[in-house]
Write a protein that holds these residues in place. Structure first.
Motif, mmCIF file in Angstrom:
data_model
loop_
_atom_site.group_PDB
_atom_site.id
_atom_site.type_symbol
_atom_site.label_atom_id
_atom_site.label_comp_id
_atom_site.label_asym_id
_atom_site.label_seq_id
_atom_site.Cartn_x
_atom_site.Cartn_y
_atom_site.Cartn_z
ATOM 1 N N GLY A 1 43.912 -70.325 -12.250
ATOM 2 C CA GLY A 1 42.753 -71.109 -11.827
ATOM 3 C C GLY A 1 42.086 -71.812 -12.989
ATOM 4 N N LEU A 2 41.938 -71.113 -14.110
ATOM 5 C CA LEU A 2 41.347 -71.724 -15.301
ATOM 6 C C LEU A 2 42.226 -72.853 -15.834
ATOM 7 C CD1 LEU A 2 40.086 -68.527 -17.174
ATOM 8 C CD2 LEU A 2 38.697 -70.237 -15.976
ATOM 9 N N LEU A 3 43.540 -72.619 -15.836
ATOM 10 C CA LEU A 3 44.459 -73.638 -16.339
ATOM 11 C C LEU A 3 44.435 -74.881 -15.464
ATOM 12 C CD1 LEU A 3 46.737 -74.565 -18.213
ATOM 13 C CD2 LEU A 3 48.345 -73.328 -16.748
ATOM 14 N N LEU A 4 44.503 -74.688 -14.140
ATOM 15 C CA LEU A 4 44.501 -75.828 -13.229
ATOM 16 C C LEU A 4 43.166 -76.569 -13.281
ATOM 17 C CD1 LEU A 4 46.320 -74.243 -10.152
ATOM 18 C CD2 LEU A 4 47.230 -75.927 -11.750
ATOM 19 N N GLY A 5 42.066 -75.805 -13.407
ATOM 20 C CA GLY A 5 40.760 -76.449 -13.505
ATOM 21 C C GLY A 5 40.624 -77.288 -14.759
ATOM 22 N N THR A 6 41.148 -76.782 -15.861
ATOM 23 C CA THR A 6 41.091 -77.526 -17.120
ATOM 24 C C THR A 6 41.918 -78.804 -17.046
ATOM 25 O OG1 THR A 6 40.800 -75.458 -18.357
ATOM 26 C CG2 THR A 6 41.522 -77.398 -19.592
ATOM 27 N N LEU A 7 43.132 -78.691 -16.498
ATOM 28 C CA LEU A 7 43.995 -79.871 -16.383
ATOM 29 C C LEU A 7 43.406 -80.900 -15.431
ATOM 30 C CD1 LEU A 7 47.535 -78.213 -16.303
ATOM 31 C CD2 LEU A 7 46.480 -79.490 -18.175
ATOM 32 N N ALA A 8 42.776 -80.416 -14.358
ATOM 33 C CA ALA A 8 42.162 -81.341 -13.409
ATOM 34 C C ALA A 8 41.013 -82.107 -14.053
ATOM 35 C CB ALA A 8 41.671 -80.584 -12.186
ATOM 36 N N ALA A 9 40.294 -81.431 -14.937
ATOM 37 C CA ALA A 9 39.180 -82.103 -15.623
ATOM 38 C C ALA A 9 39.685 -83.120 -16.649
ATOM 39 C CB ALA A 9 38.297 -81.064 -16.292
ATOM 40 N N LEU A 10 40.784 -82.788 -17.321
ATOM 41 C CA LEU A 10 41.315 -83.678 -18.345
ATOM 42 C C LEU A 10 42.098 -84.848 -17.753
ATOM 43 C CD1 LEU A 10 42.577 -81.042 -20.955
ATOM 44 C CD2 LEU A 10 40.484 -82.427 -21.067
ATOM 45 N N LEU A 11 42.793 -84.588 -16.632
ATOM 46 C CA LEU A 11 43.633 -85.616 -16.001
ATOM 47 C C LEU A 11 43.266 -85.740 -14.528
ATOM 48 C CD1 LEU A 11 47.022 -84.474 -17.582
ATOM 49 C CD2 LEU A 11 45.617 -86.409 -18.329
ATOM 50 N N PRO A 12 42.126 -86.312 -14.207
ATOM 51 C CA PRO A 12 41.677 -86.369 -12.809
ATOM 52 C C PRO A 12 42.582 -87.184 -11.897
ATOM 53 C CG PRO A 12 40.292 -87.746 -14.223
ATOM 54 C CD PRO A 12 41.176 -86.947 -15.129
ATOM 55 N N ASP A 13 43.244 -88.214 -12.437
ATOM 56 C CA ASP A 13 44.079 -89.066 -11.597
ATOM 57 C C ASP A 13 45.325 -88.343 -11.084
ATOM 58 O OD1 ASP A 13 42.311 -91.124 -11.977
ATOM 59 O OD2 ASP A 13 43.400 -91.959 -13.694
ATOM 60 N N GLY A 14 45.889 -87.474 -11.901
ATOM 61 C CA GLY A 14 47.112 -86.783 -11.478
ATOM 62 C C GLY A 14 46.888 -85.321 -11.148
ATOM 63 N N ALA A 15 45.652 -84.979 -10.789
ATOM 64 C CA ALA A 15 45.310 -83.575 -10.557
ATOM 65 C C ALA A 15 46.101 -82.967 -9.408
ATOM 66 C CB ALA A 15 43.808 -83.450 -10.288
ATOM 67 N N ALA A 16 46.255 -83.717 -8.319
ATOM 68 C CA ALA A 16 46.935 -83.172 -7.142
ATOM 69 C C ALA A 16 48.401 -82.864 -7.447
ATOM 70 C CB ALA A 16 46.832 -84.155 -5.983
ATOM 71 N N LEU A 17 49.088 -83.820 -8.085
ATOM 72 C CA LEU A 17 50.497 -83.619 -8.412
ATOM 73 C C LEU A 17 50.675 -82.486 -9.409
ATOM 74 C CD1 LEU A 17 53.435 -84.479 -8.183
ATOM 75 C CD2 LEU A 17 53.008 -86.178 -9.983
ATOM 76 N N LEU A 18 49.815 -82.437 -10.418
ATOM 77 C CA LEU A 18 49.898 -81.365 -11.407
ATOM 78 C C LEU A 18 49.655 -80.006 -10.777
ATOM 79 C CD1 LEU A 18 48.080 -82.848 -14.541
ATOM 80 C CD2 LEU A 18 50.479 -82.141 -14.372
ATOM 81 N N THR A 19 48.724 -79.948 -9.842
ATOM 82 C CA THR A 19 48.435 -78.684 -9.169
ATOM 83 C C THR A 19 49.657 -78.173 -8.422
ATOM 84 O OG1 THR A 19 46.099 -79.264 -8.918
ATOM 85 C CG2 THR A 19 46.973 -77.570 -7.460
ATOM 86 N N VAL A 20 50.328 -79.063 -7.714
ATOM 87 C CA VAL A 20 51.523 -78.665 -6.961
ATOM 88 C C VAL A 20 52.619 -78.198 -7.898
ATOM 89 C CG1 VAL A 20 53.357 -79.473 -5.438
ATOM 90 C CG2 VAL A 20 50.993 -80.171 -5.014
ATOM 91 N N LEU A 21 52.889 -78.979 -8.948
ATOM 92 C CA LEU A 21 53.966 -78.641 -9.876
ATOM 93 C C LEU A 21 53.700 -77.321 -10.592
ATOM 94 C CD1 LEU A 21 54.705 -82.144 -11.467
ATOM 95 C CD2 LEU A 21 56.053 -80.913 -9.750
ATOM 96 N N LEU A 22 52.483 -77.146 -11.080
ATOM 97 C CA LEU A 22 52.153 -75.917 -11.803
ATOM 98 C C LEU A 22 52.146 -74.711 -10.880
ATOM 99 C CD1 LEU A 22 49.364 -77.095 -14.280
ATOM 100 C CD2 LEU A 22 51.679 -76.362 -14.826
ATOM 101 N N THR A 23 51.733 -74.904 -9.635
ATOM 102 C CA THR A 23 51.749 -73.797 -8.678
ATOM 103 C C THR A 23 53.176 -73.325 -8.430
ATOM 104 O OG1 THR A 23 49.742 -74.609 -7.589
ATOM 105 C CG2 THR A 23 51.123 -73.084 -6.349
ATOM 106 N N VAL A 24 54.094 -74.269 -8.278
ATOM 107 C CA VAL A 24 55.504 -73.908 -8.074
ATOM 108 C C VAL A 24 56.051 -73.173 -9.285
ATOM 109 C CG1 VAL A 24 57.830 -74.824 -7.758
ATOM 110 C CG2 VAL A 24 55.931 -75.775 -6.445
ATOM 111 N N VAL A 25 55.752 -73.693 -10.475
ATOM 112 C CA VAL A 25 56.237 -73.058 -11.706
ATOM 113 C C VAL A 25 55.679 -71.644 -11.840
ATOM 114 C CG1 VAL A 25 56.175 -73.153 -14.224
ATOM 115 C CG2 VAL A 25 56.622 -75.218 -12.914
#
Length: 260
Positions: free
Chosen positions: A206-230
């Motif tokens: 949760g902390l990792l995804l929140g940090t990435l979402a804050a740094l890269l707001p445009d690609g937050a959804a795609l990053l969330t999916v990819l990181l969740t799978v990983v």
């Protein structure tokens, strides 16, 4: 065979050692876990019968994955055929354990139906979604709480039972009894183990995804999916490996215990 009483710190060690085993052969262990999930999903598509068949087979598949973790730990051979290795020894006892678990679960859901008129039972067994009125009334939540309380001793009895039945040749009754006793003796370690899983599976991601979402707001959804799978592909095999580590630490042969 003897069940040891371990200190609290072992709960965290089980997860870290599980990750160490995962790293030694991460590709094959991940392949086996994903193959197991896919096979269960395919069989579960069959209405009613699929649920029964998968539940009966879960103990044997659990042993298969424990065989894989043991082989990795001891440097033994490991291949796709390992997924079905749990069906090669004491299969009758494993199928019996699956039947006991299924009957006990249905019984627990039947008891919980007193709180919600069977809504949770229909959801779990037949996939029928509860009515809005039931959800709004809170009856489903009360039934879920009842079911979770009753499931705790069942999970304790079932935790090591497949391995004890397959690797040690115990009868289903003895396997369930010794598994329950082992879990009860080590409840402190299991509490820390549960907390470690919560941290590794929810807090840190949760902390990792929140940090990435804050740094890269445009690609937050795609990053969330990819990181969740990983994360799932890393965490799930690690958890199976940690199950094996907990067995390895808790149970020792009588000769080893005497020497110690």
């Amino acid at each position: 065979m003897q069940a040891l009483t371990l200190n609290t710190a072992h709960g965290w060690r089980w997860l870290t050692e599980g990750f160490r085993i995962f790293r030694k052969n991460h590709l094959m262990l991940t392949f086996l876990v994903v193959s197991y999930w896919m096979l269960m999903a395919i069989v579960n598509v069959i209405p009613m019968i699929g649920t029964v068949v998968t539940t009966l087979c879960i103990p044997a598949f659990s042993v298969s994955l424990m065989n894989a973790c043991r082989n990795i730990d001891k440097g033994g051979p490991l291949g796709p055929q390992t997924l079905f290795s749990g069906f090669q020894k004491n299969l009758r006892a494993l199928i019996t354990l699956g039947a006991i678990y299924l009957a006990a679960t249905v019984g627990i859901l039947a008891v919980s139906s007193l709180a919600d008129d069977g809504a949770l039972m229909r959801l779990m067994l037949a996939g029928h979604k509860p009515d809005e009125a039931v959800l709004a009334s809170g009856e489903l939540m009360r039934a879920l709480q009842v079911a979770l309380i009753l499931l705790c001793p069942l999970i304790m009895a079932y935790w090591y039972a497949p391995i004890l039945a397959s690797w040690h040749g115990l009868s289903p009754g003895k396997a369930l009894f010794f598994s329950f006793v082992a879990c009860a003796r080590n409840w402190r370690a299991f509490l820390v183990y549960s907390l470690a899983i919560v941290v590794a599976a929810t807090v840190l991601p949760g902390l990792l995804l929140g940090t990435l979402a804050a740094l890269l707001p445009d690609g937050a959804a795609l990053l969330t999916v990819l990181l969740t799978v990983v994360l799932i592909l890393i965490l799930a095999p690690t958890l199976f490996a940690s199950f094996y580590v907990s067995y390895r630490d808790v149970f020792v042969s009588s000769d080893t215990a005497s020497d110690a």
